[in-house]
Design an enzyme around this catalytic site. Structure first.
Site, mmCIF file in Angstrom:
data_model
loop_
_atom_site.group_PDB
_atom_site.id
_atom_site.type_symbol
_atom_site.label_atom_id
_atom_site.label_comp_id
_atom_site.label_asym_id
_atom_site.label_seq_id
_atom_site.Cartn_x
_atom_site.Cartn_y
_atom_site.Cartn_z
ATOM 1 N N HIS A 111 -2.931 6.451 3.601
ATOM 2 C CA HIS A 111 -3.177 5.016 3.764
ATOM 3 C C HIS A 111 -4.444 4.774 4.585
ATOM 4 C CE1 HIS A 111 -2.417 1.082 5.901
ATOM 5 N NE2 HIS A 111 -2.250 0.715 4.655
ATOM 6 N N ARG B 111 0.908 7.873 5.851
ATOM 7 C CA ARG B 111 0.039 7.066 6.713
ATOM 8 C C ARG B 111 -1.383 7.626 6.735
ATOM 9 N NH1 ARG B 111 0.495 2.737 9.749
ATOM 10 N NH2 ARG B 111 2.735 2.620 9.331
ATOM 11 N N SER C 241 0.835 -1.207 0.000
ATOM 12 C CA SER C 241 0.000 0.000 0.000
ATOM 13 C C SER C 241 0.868 1.254 0.000
ATOM 14 C CB SER C 241 -0.917 0.004 1.227
ATOM 15 O OG SER C 241 -1.821 -1.081 1.200
#
Length: 206
Positions: A42, A39, A16
């Site tokens: 994500h 992050r 990812s």
């Protein structure tokens, strides 16, 4: 017909991140800031945060210093408390604090005719707070800034990313003008997943 990509469970996050890095391309972020941006993307699937996130120049260093010195992390809602990597935080001696659901918070809010979010922040100023992370309630972020301005609260880093249509964007516009370390995002977007992702990115950097 949809073709799924075979991948081992332990490799999903790394893949990812690779996809995010490929699609995002070059940014003006420092490597540490990029770790936070990555992050958050994500966690949300939303690449617009790469454009709207704002970092005070000392945000990363202040957050890491707070974590490494064993200070606590104050969050505005229980969902955030559940999402923070408490195992990583505990290694440094800190813990997550959330007082939104406590009876004393409800009583204070009623007595002062404020929101529970406002009261929960007020009740936590003496709890050795290093990082405040607000993703849900603009009133919580506004209270944090008010207490700092009054000299009653001194967190090392304010992560202020409340989501919504009433005072969310406005509270973040106020935060981005402050002299102390902050991480925020412009506009209406934000939310608890964004706040948690920022905290967890810092914990991993620490």
């Amino acid at each position: 017909m949809v073709t799924l990509q075979p991948i081992a469970p332990q490799d999903i996050e790394a893949e990812s991140f690779r996809i995010i890095e490929h699609e995002l391309g070059t940014t003006d972020c420092t490597p540490e800031e990029f770790a936070v941006v990555r992050r958050i993307i994500h966690a949300t699937g939303d690449f617009s945060f790469a454009e709207t996130l704002r970092f005070h120049p000392q945000a990363i260093s202040a957050g890491l210093a707070a974590i490494r010195s064993g200070k606590n992390i104050l969050v505005d809602v229980n969902m955030a408390a559940s999402g923070v990597s408490t195992g990583l935080l505990a290694r440094f001696g800190g813990r997550v604090i959330c007082r939104i659901a406590e009876a004393e918070t409800a009583a204070m809010a009623k007595a002062n005719t404020t929101t529970r979010s406002d009261a929960a922040i007020s009740r936590s100023v003496a709890d050795n707070i290093g990082i405040v992370a607000v993703g849900n309630a603009p009133t919580a972020l506004l209270k944090v800034m008010e207490l700092i301005d009054q000299g009653l609260f001194n967190p090392d880093l304010v992560i202020g990313v409340p989501v919504g249509f009433v005072n969310a964007a406005e509270s973040k516009e106020i935060l981005v003008r402050q002299p102390y370390p902050f991480i925020t995002t412009l506009g209406r977007k934000g939310g608890t997943p964004v706040a948690v992702a920022a905290v967890n990115a810092l914990l991993r950097l620490a």
